[in-house]
Design a protein around this motif. Structure first.
Motif, PDB file in Angstrom:
ATOM      1  N   VAL A  27      20.040 -18.086  15.360  1.00 47.92           N
ATOM      2  CA  VAL A  27      21.387 -17.503  15.305  1.00 47.92           C
ATOM      3  C   VAL A  27      22.341 -18.304  16.187  1.00 47.92           C
ATOM      4  O   VAL A  27      23.468 -18.621  15.789  1.00 47.92           O
ATOM      5  CB  VAL A  27      21.347 -16.027  15.735  1.00 47.92           C
ATOM      6  N   VAL A  58      31.561 -14.447  13.158  1.00 48.87           N
ATOM      7  CA  VAL A  58      30.102 -14.367  13.029  1.00 48.87           C
ATOM      8  C   VAL A  58      29.604 -13.272  13.975  1.00 48.87           C
ATOM      9  O   VAL A  58      29.925 -13.285  15.169  1.00 48.87           O
ATOM     10  CB  VAL A  58      29.433 -15.703  13.396  1.00 48.87           C
ATOM     11  N   TRP A  81      26.159 -10.696  15.155  1.00 46.96           N
ATOM     12  CA  TRP A  81      24.719 -10.447  15.101  1.00 46.96           C
ATOM     13  C   TRP A  81      24.406  -9.309  16.056  1.00 46.96           C
ATOM     14  O   TRP A  81      25.200  -8.967  16.934  1.00 46.96           O
ATOM     15  CB  TRP A  81      23.920 -11.696  15.445  1.00 46.96           C
ATOM     16  N   HIS A  82      23.231  -8.718  15.880  1.00 44.64           N
ATOM     17  CA  HIS A  82      22.831  -7.613  16.753  1.00 44.64           C
ATOM     18  C   HIS A  82      22.436  -8.177  18.110  1.00 44.64           C
ATOM     19  O   HIS A  82      21.745  -9.190  18.197  1.00 44.64           O
ATOM     20  CB  HIS A  82      21.661  -6.835  16.141  1.00 44.64           C
ATOM     21  N   ARG A  83      22.866  -7.506  19.166  1.00 42.15           N
ATOM     22  CA  ARG A  83      22.567  -8.001  20.512  1.00 42.15           C
ATOM     23  C   ARG A  83      21.070  -8.071  20.778  1.00 42.15           C
ATOM     24  O   ARG A  83      20.606  -8.925  21.543  1.00 42.15           O
ATOM     25  CB  ARG A  83      23.244  -7.115  21.564  1.00 42.15           C
ATOM     26  N   LEU A 127      26.885  -4.931  18.662  1.00 47.79           N
ATOM     27  CA  LEU A 127      26.999  -6.212  17.969  1.00 47.79           C
ATOM     28  C   LEU A 127      27.683  -7.233  18.855  1.00 47.79           C
ATOM     29  O   LEU A 127      28.612  -6.913  19.602  1.00 47.79           O
ATOM     30  CB  LEU A 127      27.785  -6.057  16.665  1.00 47.79           C
ATOM     31  N   LEU A 179      21.733 -15.103   6.209  1.00 46.73           N
ATOM     32  CA  LEU A 179      23.129 -14.888   6.576  1.00 46.73           C
ATOM     33  C   LEU A 179      23.796 -13.977   5.563  1.00 46.73           C
ATOM     34  O   LEU A 179      23.666 -14.169   4.352  1.00 46.73           O
ATOM     35  CB  LEU A 179      23.875 -16.222   6.617  1.00 46.73           C
ATOM     36  N   VAL A 212      23.412  -6.110   9.275  1.00 44.99           N
ATOM     37  CA  VAL A 212      22.984  -6.644  10.569  1.00 44.99           C
ATOM     38  C   VAL A 212      22.199  -5.583  11.327  1.00 44.99           C
ATOM     39  O   VAL A 212      21.137  -5.863  11.891  1.00 44.99           O
ATOM     40  CB  VAL A 212      24.203  -7.109  11.396  1.00 44.99           C
ATOM     41  N   GLU A 260      19.309 -11.493  18.847  1.00 50.60           N
ATOM     42  CA  GLU A 260      19.802 -12.861  19.043  1.00 50.60           C
ATOM     43  C   GLU A 260      18.628 -13.822  19.194  1.00 50.60           C
ATOM     44  O   GLU A 260      17.745 -13.634  20.024  1.00 50.60           O
ATOM     45  CB  GLU A 260      20.703 -12.932  20.269  1.00 50.60           C
ATOM     46  N   ASP A 272      20.110 -11.920   9.600  1.00 51.14           N
ATOM     47  CA  ASP A 272      20.062 -12.299  11.012  1.00 51.14           C
ATOM     48  C   ASP A 272      21.459 -12.324  11.630  1.00 51.14           C
ATOM     49  O   ASP A 272      21.623 -12.062  12.824  1.00 51.14           O
ATOM     50  CB  ASP A 272      19.415 -13.682  11.155  1.00 51.14           C
ATOM     51  N   ALA A 273      22.436 -12.681  10.836  1.00 52.54           N
ATOM     52  CA  ALA A 273      23.831 -12.716  11.279  1.00 52.54           C
ATOM     53  C   ALA A 273      24.704 -12.538  10.048  1.00 52.54           C
ATOM     54  O   ALA A 273      24.245 -12.716   8.912  1.00 52.54           O
ATOM     55  CB  ALA A 273      24.159 -14.034  11.981  1.00 52.54           C
ATOM     56  N   LEU A 289      16.611 -18.422   8.122  1.00 47.97           N
ATOM     57  CA  LEU A 289      17.805 -17.754   8.634  1.00 47.97           C
ATOM     58  C   LEU A 289      18.512 -17.092   7.463  1.00 47.97           C
ATOM     59  O   LEU A 289      18.930 -17.758   6.519  1.00 47.97           O
ATOM     60  CB  LEU A 289      18.746 -18.748   9.317  1.00 47.97           C
TER      61      LEU A 289
END
Length: 289
Positions: A277, A266, A268-270, A157, A98, A138, A273, A144-145, A96
């Motif tokens: 994440v 926080v 993240w890209h839709r 997002l 970040l 992102v 996910e 990832d987030a 992951l």
């Protein structure tokens, strides 16, 4: 419930389906006598006979029928919960990455520690995000987030947990007329040219973090901004933890009254996910609660 053995319950459920001790033992990979032993232990625990057995047939007693009706759905719920937890754990293993904007302060590190403790099979990497590009990493899939300063109004997002609500301070040169003040009002800060993020930071985001009637220079990184502050080119709004982390002798940090708190979220890209994440978002929620 003290000392309750799941194997006793499983034996009863299988026996209730098969109505045959031998076949129940085969399904459970134990001997017929072991099934009988587990059943007797369960009946002793409950205080009632659950199964009638003769030389020709096996059947449930009325107490056994009632117990089966209550137990079967509860056991299925328990089994499903275990399977979901296993699937989520397998989905979390891996890597992951970040991103963080500003400072990897105590709340962020507490969330990362909580996540790592809960998911030791996932390696967490962190990368700093430029002050002027809160959402780019992102979008490009480099992280990832990301933990960024709010607001976030990007339709592609997703915004997860919001945390680390902090009072605003304004960074000023030690030579600035306001440098000796114990605090400033929002109206006073509006008279100071404020360092702002350069593009591609969206305009609405820049306006929130540099609400000044006298626009100052734009920068790419936080360190560039503080260097311009030290040179007397303007002020810069920072949350208290970031101000404390970046303390320097030629810059003072004066608390500001009347401005909304600085808040992290926080994102993240839709389309990106993942269970990793979501698990990290849960860890942040747990720390922030």
């Amino acid at each position: 419930m003290a000392g309750l053995e799941i194997r006793e319950l499983e034996s009863f459920l299988v026996l209730a389906q098969e109505l045959h001790f031998g076949r129940a033992g085969e399904r459970l990979y134990v001997s017929q006598s072991r099934v009988s032993q587990l059943l007797r232990a369960l009946e002793t625990r409950i205080g009632a006979r659950l199964v009638d057995r003769t030389s020709r047939r096996v059947c449930l007693t009325p107490a056994g029928e009632r117990f089966l009706a209550d137990l079967a759905p509860a056991y299925e719920t328990l089994r499903t919960a275990v399977e979901v937890a296993r699937a989520e754990t397998r989905g979390v293993d891996g890597r992951l990455c970040l991103g963080f904007q500003g400072t990897a302060d105590a709340p962020l590190m507490a969330a990362i520690t909580a996540f790592q403790d809960r998911h030791p099979g996932c390696v967490t990497e962190i990368a700093e995000i430029p002050f002027s590009d809160p959402f780019g990493a992102v979008r490009r899939g480099e992280v990832d987030a990301a933990i960024v300063l709010l607001p976030v109004a990007e339709p592609d997002l997703a915004l997860g947990p919001v945390f680390s609500r902090q009072r605003q301070t304004v960074a000023l040169s030690v030579r600035h007329p306001f440098a000796a003040r114990a605090s400033l009002t929002a109206d006073e800060v509006a008279t100071v040219p404020l360092v702002t993020a350069s593009a591609p930071a969206p305009a609405y985001w820049r306006d929130v973090h540099a609400p000044s009637a006298a626009p100052g220079p734009s920068v790419t990184t936080l360190q560039e901004g503080l260097t311009l502050v030290a040179a007397g080119r303007g002020g810069m709004l920072l949350c208290r933890p970031t101000a404390e982390y970046h303390g320097r002798r030629d810059v003072v940090f004066v608390p500001v009254e009347g401005l909304p708190d600085s808040v992290l979220g926080v994102v993240w890209h839709r389309d990106g996910e993942t269970e990793r994440v979501r698990a990290f978002a849960r860890a942040v929620s747990g720390v922030a609660a």
